[in-house]
Design an enzyme around this catalytic site. Structure first.
Site, short mmCIF file in Angstrom:
data_model
loop_
_atom_site.label_atom_id
_atom_site.label_comp_id
_atom_site.label_asym_id
_atom_site.label_seq_id
_atom_site.Cartn_x
_atom_site.Cartn_y
_atom_site.Cartn_z
N THR A 1 6.79 26.89 -20.96
CA THR A 1 6.54 26.64 -19.53
C THR A 1 6.33 25.16 -19.18
OG1 THR A 1 5.64 28.86 -19.34
CG2 THR A 1 5.13 27.34 -17.55
N VAL B 1 0.84 -1.19 0.00
CA VAL B 1 0.00 0.00 0.00
C VAL B 1 0.88 1.24 0.00
CG1 VAL B 1 -1.89 1.22 1.13
CG2 VAL B 1 -1.70 -1.25 1.38
N ASP C 1 8.33 0.38 2.56
CA ASP C 1 8.55 0.12 1.12
C ASP C 1 10.03 0.27 0.77
OD1 ASP C 1 8.30 2.87 1.68
OD2 ASP C 1 7.27 3.35 -0.19
C1 LIG Z 1 8.75 8.27 1.53
C2 LIG Z 1 7.46 7.48 1.43
C3 LIG Z 1 6.29 8.44 1.65
C4 LIG Z 1 7.36 6.88 0.01
O1 LIG Z 1 6.07 6.38 -0.18
P1 LIG Z 1 5.37 6.18 -1.60
O2 LIG Z 1 5.91 7.17 -2.56
O3 LIG Z 1 5.72 4.77 -2.03
O4 LIG Z 1 3.91 6.30 -1.36
C5 LIG Z 1 7.45 6.29 2.47
O5 LIG Z 1 8.58 5.51 2.29
C6 LIG Z 1 7.39 6.81 3.88
O6 LIG Z 1 6.34 7.15 4.37
N1 LIG Z 1 8.56 6.89 4.57
C7 LIG Z 1 8.65 7.33 5.93
C8 LIG Z 1 9.78 8.30 6.12
C9 LIG Z 1 11.15 7.73 5.86
O7 LIG Z 1 11.32 6.77 5.08
O8 LIG Z 1 12.12 8.25 6.46
K LIG Z 2 8.19 5.74 -3.47
#
Ligand SMILES: CC(C)(COP(=O)(O)O)[C@@H](O)C(=O)NCCC(=O)O
Ligand SMILES: [K+]
Ligand SMILES: Nc1ncnc2c1ncn2[C@@H]1O[C@H](COP(=O)(O)OP(=O)(O)O)[C@@H](O)[C@H]1O
Length: 236
Positions: A164, A7, A88
């Site tokens: 742009t 998710v 993730d």
């Molecule tokens: C940076 C993210 C928002 C990326 O999420 P996504 O783009 O996959 O939705 C996620 O890895 C997250 O919530 N990280 C927590 C903060 C961190 O990794 O330091």
């Molecule tokens: K990401």
């Protein structure tokens, strides 16, 4: 077979995993009789995920939520507060480590946010960066300025902008490319003679991959990470 769920902040992805093969899952019609366990990762709240977990519970199927740990096998997380690292990102590192054992690499997961994570050849996560994803970069400018606009059809390229939408889209792309180039410096400083493997994932991963020779795009990277996380956690 396992049901793997990732998710993100934009979308929920689900696949069925059986004998090292993945097959797409129709979340509105899941084959519960064939599913042995659900393994999931979530960086935000999701009603859809909660609904699937409720269905799993009513079918008496065990669900496992992947979490970041300081160590997993030889992989070591850079964060002191490991719970703050996006799951993730950790799963993408786990998958990369399994795909390229004993090799330094950079993982770029380009979705809502673009995350860039650096791992050395010993499995040490050196850290990473969080950037707005390409759409967030452009929308933050169109929404917060008078004169910057998008036309909905201009592609992202690395050319200099002469109008742009071009300036906007290409600015977002080259900012992201520049950050990846900076990440490479952190590994080149460690091992000057070795080419750095770059692995791309996420909705914009394929587009970004085309900017880096000999890099790879793996749309299933986080899913592979979920699968390996589960295998390793069972034996830990
Ligand atoms: C940076 C993210 C928002 C990326 O999420 P996504 O783009 O996959 O939705 C996620 O890895 C997250 O919530 N990280 C927590 C903060 C961190 O990794 O330091
Ligand atoms: K990401
Ligand atoms: N072919 C594509 N498929 C899915 N998303 C895409 C594609 N091309 C660009 N995108 C963009 O990628 C982002 C979604 O990527 P994804 O990795 O699913 O995000 P998240 O993990 O944050 O939910 C959105 O900004 C979407 O506009």
């Amino acid at each position: 077979m396992k049901l793997l769920i990732d998710v993100g902040n934009t979308s929920l992805k689900a696949v069925l995993w059986h004998s090292e093969q993945s097959q797409s899952a129709d979340i509105n019609n899941l084959p519960w009789l064939k599913i042995t366990e659900v393994i999931y990762a979530c960086v935000g709240r999701s009603d859809l995920l909660n609904d699937i977990l409720t269905q799993a519970a009513s079918n008496s199927i065990n669900c496992f939520e992947a979490k970041v740990s300081k160590k997993l096998g030889d992989l070591v997380c850079a964060y002191e507060h490991v719970g703050n690292l996006g799951i993730d990102r950790w799963l993408a590192l786990i998958a990369g480590f399994k795909l390229y054992p004993n090799k330094a690499f950079i993982v770029v997961d380009a979705g809502t946010a673009t995350t860039i994570d650096v791992l050395n050849c010993e499995g040490l996560h050196l850290g990473g960066w969080i950037l707005p994803g390409l759409d967030l970069m452009t929308s933050s400018l169109t929404q917060n300025t008078q004169g910057v606009f998008d036309d909905g059809k201009t592609p992202f390229t690395n050319e200099l902008g002469k109008n742009t939408p071009n300036g906007l889209k290409n600015g977002a792309l080259v900012a992201t490319i520049g950050a990846i180039e900076q990440a490479k410096l952190h590994l080149n400083a460690q091992k000057a003679d070795q080419a750095v493997q770059i692995i791309f994932a996420g909705g914009y991963g394929s587009l970004l991959q085309q900017q880096f020779e000999e890099s790879i795009f793996d749309s299933l990277l986080v899913m592979k990470g979920l699968n390996y996380w589960y295998e390793l956690s069972k034996t830990a």
